[in-house]
Design an enzyme around this catalytic site. Structure first.
Site, short mmCIF file in Angstrom:
data_model
loop_
_atom_site.label_atom_id
_atom_site.label_comp_id
_atom_site.label_asym_id
_atom_site.label_seq_id
_atom_site.Cartn_x
_atom_site.Cartn_y
_atom_site.Cartn_z
N LEU A 139 23.62 6.48 -11.31
CA LEU A 139 22.35 6.67 -10.60
C LEU A 139 21.61 7.89 -11.14
O LEU A 139 22.21 8.94 -11.35
CB LEU A 139 22.59 6.89 -9.10
N TYR A 235 19.31 23.22 -17.39
CA TYR A 235 20.19 22.09 -17.07
C TYR A 235 21.53 22.55 -16.51
O TYR A 235 21.70 22.65 -15.30
CB TYR A 235 20.37 21.18 -18.30
#
Length: 400
Positions: A139, A235
């Site tokens: 997902l 990140y």
């Protein structure tokens, strides 16, 4: 209608059904050319199966291993005036080609975070497949609606601690800019973990296990990205990284549970690729344009499909049946070629040299833009974009 690309920010608001179908066909051909995968799972569930690594996983399982597949995703069908999402057309194409090969393919469209999605998937497995041998969790949603309260939680693409300023590329103007992103608040960090961490993966696995639909030896994998020092501030060291670390936590818990029946749970760390998700992350388009050029020169470039094929055939489902190589966190590392020192050194040295003027010469920026448009079905070889096409594409999909 005649469909042309319309870009808004880092999203293309139109999609081309024929182009998307061609993309899927290309990925299937690549998979078949590799030959069948030994010891491949035969009944596979992919949560988040409509694009990127999730779609590649479904294609690899079906066309590389002959698996029956169930795909769960959240996409929009077309109306007579508006095209559907790329993921809708990708899934329709997958379903069409799978059925042509006599492969079982069923899809569920709706919110994968919901209890209903899990229950409908369980019902479908019980009815058609009995049990499943593999669960891919892929997902990439920016929001999560909490099943108990209905509250909508949003994730943040932000650094932690300090404002992050770096060279980036404005993909609308094809210009090098300086991008600054404010740091995440403590609440934003927690919310990002809630949306993109490992909790929902655990909920899926618990629901499937409690329902008795996980076969002995079932393997599950969730996808992550760690990257390099060039992208760490936004990140891995940012809010998103905290969520990815939570995936590692979930993998450890799930691995302990599954080991009782001979199963495994791993996070697979993958390389950077052009996806809708990565295009939204500041500095990623520039880094990708840079690293792709060097990897192509070195003969080690891979797209989504090549990465997942390597994960199946050389990691999870080896011909000799041996356990895969993992790092000290029990992760499968498919980013090994990208992280080669010569490739990273090249990117580090190139980063400060890139200007708007030399961007297209020093990097694969032109190819980056082409690949980005391809995600939506545009710029695909063999497709006539002046032909009138019907945006309405139906297939075997049930709403959640």
């Amino acid at each position: 209608m005649i469909i042309k690309p319309r870009i808004r920010g880092f999203i293309c608001t139109t999609t081309h059904p024929v182009g998307c179908e061609h993309n899927v066909k290309e990925q299937i051909a690549l998979t078949k050319a590799q030959g069948p995968i030994a010891n491949a799972p035969k009944r596979v569930l992919v949560v988040g199966s409509s694009s990127g690594y999730g779609l590649s996983s479904r294609i690899t399982a079906a066309f590389g291993g002959g698996a029956s597949t169930i795909g769960v995703f959240f996409e929009k069908a077309a109306t007579e005036k508006k095209t559907g999402t790329a993921g809708w057309y990708n899934s329709a194409a997958f379903d069409k080609f799978a059925k042509e090969e006599g492969l079982y393919s069923k899809s569920l469209n709706g919110d994968a975070f919901s209890d209903e999605a899990k229950q409908k998937t369980i019902d479908l497995i019980k009815e058609d497949l009995g049990q499943i041998d593999m669960v891919v969790y892929s997902l990439a949603s920016p929001v999560r609606k909490m099943p108990e309260t209905g509250e909508v939680i949003r994730s943040s693409l932000k650094p932690i601690g300090n404002t992050y300023t770096a060279t980036a590329v404005d993909t609308n103007k094809d210009a090098i800019i300086e991008a600054s992103v404010e740091p995440a608040t403590e609440q934003e960090i927690q919310d990002t973990i809630t949306v993109m961490g490992g909790e929902d993966w655990e909920l899926w696995m618990s629901a499937l296990s409690d329902a008795g639909v996980l076969a002995d030896g079932c393997k599950t994998v969730a996808y992550s990205y760690i990257g390099t020092e060039l992208t760490w501030p936004i990140y891995w060291d940012g809010a998103l990284g905290k969520a990815k670390m939570d995936l590692d936590r979930a993998a450890t818990t799930l691995n302990e549970k599954l080991s009782a029946t001979g199963g495994t749970a791993n996070v697979a760390v993958l390389k950077s690729v052009v996806t809708q998700a990565s295009s939204a992350i500041p500095v990623m388009p520039l880094y990708i344009a840079m690293v792709f050029k060097k990897m192509r020169e070195e003969g080690v470039h891979e797209g989504c499909q090549e990465q997942i094929l390597r994960m199946f055939s050389q990691r999870l489902y080896r011909e000799d049946g041996s356990a895969p190589e993992v790092d000290d966190q029990n992760r499968l590392r498919l980013d090994d070629w990208e992280l080669r020192e010569d490739i990273q050194k090249h990117c580090r040295e190139l980063w400060p040299q890139v200007t708007t003027e030399n961007l297209k010469d020093l990097t694969d920026y032109v190819e980056y833009k082409e690949e980005f448009l391809k995600l939506f079905g545009f710029g695909v070889d063999g497709v006539d974009y002046d032909v009138d096409v019907n945006p309405l594409v139906e297939f075997d999909v049930a709403d959640i």
